[in-house]
Design a protein around this motif. Structure first.
Motif, mmCIF file in Angstrom:
data_model
loop_
_atom_site.group_PDB
_atom_site.id
_atom_site.type_symbol
_atom_site.label_atom_id
_atom_site.label_comp_id
_atom_site.label_asym_id
_atom_site.label_seq_id
_atom_site.Cartn_x
_atom_site.Cartn_y
_atom_site.Cartn_z
ATOM 1 N N CYS A 102 -0.018 -1.196 -0.202
ATOM 2 C CA CYS A 102 -0.124 -0.069 -0.284
ATOM 3 C C CYS A 102 0.665 1.448 -0.112
ATOM 4 O O CYS A 102 0.559 1.849 -0.329
ATOM 5 C CB CYS A 102 -0.870 -0.138 1.313
ATOM 6 N N ILE A 139 -14.181 -6.615 -0.697
ATOM 7 C CA ILE A 139 -13.178 -6.598 -0.824
ATOM 8 C C ILE A 139 -12.328 -6.669 -0.086
ATOM 9 O O ILE A 139 -12.516 -6.911 1.393
ATOM 10 C CB ILE A 139 -12.274 -5.017 -1.302
ATOM 11 N N THR A 143 -6.048 -2.096 -2.878
ATOM 12 C CA THR A 143 -7.593 -2.162 -3.719
ATOM 13 C C THR A 143 -6.994 -1.104 -4.400
ATOM 14 O O THR A 143 -8.034 0.171 -3.523
ATOM 15 C CB THR A 143 -8.647 -3.252 -3.578
ATOM 16 N N ARG A 192 -10.793 -3.259 -10.898
ATOM 17 C CA ARG A 192 -10.933 -2.837 -10.256
ATOM 18 C C ARG A 192 -8.558 -3.625 -10.422
ATOM 19 O O ARG A 192 -8.783 -4.643 -10.768
ATOM 20 C CB ARG A 192 -10.662 -3.913 -8.605
ATOM 21 N N VAL A 247 -5.960 -5.090 -7.941
ATOM 22 C CA VAL A 247 -6.147 -5.532 -6.867
ATOM 23 C C VAL A 247 -4.866 -5.773 -6.724
ATOM 24 O O VAL A 247 -4.302 -7.236 -6.697
ATOM 25 C CB VAL A 247 -7.186 -7.134 -6.423
#
Length: 170
Positions: free
Chosen positions: A75, A124, A129, A143, A145
Protein backbone atom coordinates in the motif's frame (compact mmCIF):
# COMPACT_ATOMS: atom_id res chain seq x y z
CA UNK A 1 41.46 16.96 9.60
CA UNK A 2 43.84 14.06 10.01
CA UNK A 3 42.66 11.11 7.88
CA UNK A 4 43.61 8.65 10.61
CA UNK A 5 41.06 10.29 12.89
CA UNK A 6 38.25 9.37 10.49
CA UNK A 7 39.16 5.72 10.53
CA UNK A 8 40.04 5.21 14.16
CA UNK A 9 38.10 5.40 17.38
CA UNK A 10 40.06 8.50 18.38
CA UNK A 11 38.52 11.89 18.86
CA UNK A 12 39.26 15.07 16.94
CA UNK A 13 41.05 17.19 19.54
CA UNK A 14 38.77 15.59 22.12
CA UNK A 15 35.63 17.24 20.64
CA UNK A 16 33.77 14.64 18.56
CA UNK A 17 33.97 10.83 18.71
CA UNK A 18 34.29 9.05 15.37
CA UNK A 19 30.64 7.94 15.16
CA UNK A 20 29.39 11.48 15.76
CA UNK A 21 31.81 12.93 13.15
CA UNK A 22 30.55 10.46 10.56
CA UNK A 23 26.95 11.36 11.39
CA UNK A 24 27.76 15.08 11.11
CA UNK A 25 29.51 14.50 7.78
CA UNK A 26 26.56 12.49 6.44
CA UNK A 27 24.15 15.21 7.56
CA UNK A 28 26.27 17.87 5.93
CA UNK A 29 26.33 15.87 2.69
CA UNK A 30 22.53 15.57 2.69
CA UNK A 31 22.16 19.27 3.42
CA UNK A 32 24.65 20.18 0.71
CA UNK A 33 22.76 18.12 -1.86
CA UNK A 34 19.54 19.93 -1.04
CA UNK A 35 17.84 16.75 0.10
CA UNK A 36 15.43 16.81 2.95
CA UNK A 37 13.66 14.30 5.09
CA UNK A 38 10.05 14.47 3.99
CA UNK A 39 6.98 13.22 5.75
CA UNK A 40 5.47 10.14 4.11
CA UNK A 41 3.15 10.93 1.23
CA UNK A 42 -0.49 10.56 2.22
CA UNK A 43 -3.85 10.57 0.51
CA UNK A 44 -6.85 12.26 2.07
CA UNK A 45 -9.21 9.92 3.86
CA UNK A 46 -12.60 9.80 2.20
CA UNK A 47 -15.35 11.54 4.15
CA UNK A 48 -18.09 11.78 1.48
CA UNK A 49 -17.87 9.70 -1.67
CA UNK A 50 -20.69 11.65 -3.40
CA UNK A 51 -18.88 14.97 -2.82
CA UNK A 52 -15.52 13.56 -3.92
CA UNK A 53 -17.12 12.01 -7.01
CA UNK A 54 -18.75 15.34 -7.89
CA UNK A 55 -15.36 17.04 -7.60
CA UNK A 56 -13.80 14.43 -9.91
CA UNK A 57 -16.61 14.59 -12.49
CA UNK A 58 -16.30 18.39 -12.67
CA UNK A 59 -12.72 17.76 -13.85
CA UNK A 60 -13.94 15.17 -16.36
CA UNK A 61 -12.21 12.39 -14.44
CA UNK A 62 -13.23 9.33 -12.46
CA UNK A 63 -12.95 9.22 -8.70
CA UNK A 64 -10.03 6.98 -7.75
CA UNK A 65 -10.32 5.25 -4.38
CA UNK A 66 -7.46 3.38 -2.77
CA UNK A 67 -8.31 0.75 -0.17
CA UNK A 68 -5.37 0.52 2.19
CA UNK A 69 -4.32 -1.35 5.30
CA UNK A 70 -2.21 0.28 7.99
CA UNK A 71 1.35 -1.05 7.86
CA UNK A 72 0.96 -2.65 4.42
CA UNK A 73 4.23 -2.18 2.49
CA UNK A 74 2.54 -2.71 -0.88
CA UNK A 75 0.00 0.00 0.00
CA UNK A 76 2.83 2.37 0.86
CA UNK A 77 4.48 1.83 -2.52
CA UNK A 78 1.20 2.20 -4.44
CA UNK A 79 0.29 5.35 -2.51
CA UNK A 80 3.67 7.11 -2.45
CA UNK A 81 5.02 6.12 -5.86
CA UNK A 82 1.87 6.18 -7.99
CA UNK A 83 -1.31 7.58 -6.44
CA UNK A 84 0.02 10.67 -4.66
CA UNK A 85 1.90 11.77 -7.80
CA UNK A 86 -1.26 11.12 -9.85
CA UNK A 87 -3.15 13.42 -7.50
CA UNK A 88 -0.48 16.10 -7.17
CA UNK A 89 0.87 16.19 -10.73
CA UNK A 90 -2.18 15.34 -12.83
CA UNK A 91 -4.98 16.66 -10.60
CA UNK A 92 -6.82 13.34 -10.40
CA UNK A 93 -9.15 13.11 -7.39
CA UNK A 94 -7.74 10.25 -5.31
CA UNK A 95 -8.94 9.39 -1.81
CA UNK A 96 -8.21 6.58 0.60
CA UNK A 97 -10.34 4.19 2.63
CA UNK A 98 -8.72 2.15 5.38
CA UNK A 99 -9.46 -1.47 6.23
CA UNK A 100 -10.30 -1.91 9.91
CA UNK A 101 -10.88 1.85 10.31
CA UNK A 102 -13.84 3.06 12.35
CA UNK A 103 -13.71 6.46 10.61
CA UNK A 104 -17.11 7.38 9.12
CA UNK A 105 -17.72 7.94 5.43
CA UNK A 106 -20.82 8.75 3.41
CA UNK A 107 -21.33 6.10 0.72
CA UNK A 108 -22.77 6.74 -2.75
CA UNK A 109 -26.32 6.09 -1.44
CA UNK A 110 -25.94 8.65 1.36
CA UNK A 111 -25.57 6.14 4.21
CA UNK A 112 -22.94 6.74 6.88
CA UNK A 113 -20.68 3.73 7.37
CA UNK A 114 -17.23 3.11 8.77
CA UNK A 115 -14.46 2.72 6.22
CA UNK A 116 -14.24 -0.95 7.19
CA UNK A 117 -17.99 -1.55 6.75
CA UNK A 118 -17.96 0.06 3.30
CA UNK A 119 -14.90 -1.91 2.19
CA UNK A 120 -16.54 -5.16 3.33
CA UNK A 121 -19.77 -4.26 1.50
CA UNK A 122 -17.71 -3.94 -1.68
CA UNK A 123 -16.28 -7.44 -1.11
CA UNK A 124 -12.69 -6.23 -0.87
CA UNK A 125 -10.31 -8.53 0.99
CA UNK A 126 -6.91 -7.50 -0.39
CA UNK A 127 -4.92 -4.33 0.16
CA UNK A 128 -4.11 -2.36 -1.79
CA UNK A 129 -7.16 -2.29 -4.03
CA UNK A 130 -7.71 0.68 -6.33
CA UNK A 131 -11.20 1.43 -7.67
CA UNK A 132 -12.42 3.80 -10.38
CA UNK A 133 -15.88 5.35 -10.02
CA UNK A 134 -18.05 7.27 -12.46
CA UNK A 135 -21.56 8.74 -12.45
CA UNK A 136 -23.86 7.36 -9.79
CA UNK A 137 -20.97 5.66 -8.03
CA UNK A 138 -20.67 2.95 -10.67
CA UNK A 139 -17.31 1.23 -11.08
CA UNK A 140 -16.17 2.09 -14.59
CA UNK A 141 -12.86 0.23 -14.84
CA UNK A 142 -11.56 -3.05 -13.54
CA UNK A 143 -10.28 -2.93 -9.98
CA UNK A 144 -6.55 -3.13 -9.36
CA UNK A 145 -6.24 -5.77 -6.66
CA UNK A 146 -2.91 -6.25 -4.90
CA UNK A 147 0.54 -4.85 -5.40
CA UNK A 148 1.23 -6.21 -8.90
CA UNK A 149 4.75 -6.25 -10.24
CA UNK A 150 6.32 -2.85 -9.47
CA UNK A 151 7.72 -2.55 -13.00
CA UNK A 152 4.18 -2.69 -14.42
CA UNK A 153 2.04 -1.08 -11.70
CA UNK A 154 2.22 2.37 -13.28
CA UNK A 155 1.28 1.00 -16.69
CA UNK A 156 -1.70 -0.92 -15.26
CA UNK A 157 -2.81 2.20 -13.37
CA UNK A 158 -2.51 4.41 -16.46
CA UNK A 159 -4.50 1.92 -18.55
CA UNK A 160 -7.30 1.62 -15.96
CA UNK A 161 -7.47 5.40 -15.68
CA UNK A 162 -7.62 5.73 -19.47
CA UNK A 163 -10.43 3.16 -19.67
CA UNK A 164 -12.32 4.95 -16.89
CA UNK A 165 -12.03 8.26 -18.73
CA UNK A 166 -13.32 6.64 -21.94
CA UNK A 167 -16.26 5.20 -19.98
CA UNK A 168 -17.05 8.66 -18.60
CA UNK A 169 -17.25 10.11 -22.12
CA UNK A 170 -19.66 7.44 -23.37
Amino acid sequence: MNKSLLTSGATDSGRFPLARRRLLLAGAAVFACGASVAAPAVLPASASLPDELEQALKKGMPLVVMVSLDGCPFCKVARESYLVPLREQQGVVVVQLDMRSRQRVKDFKGAMLTHDELIRSWGIKVAPTVLFFGRGGAEIAERMVGGYIPDFYGAYLDERLRLAQVALRS
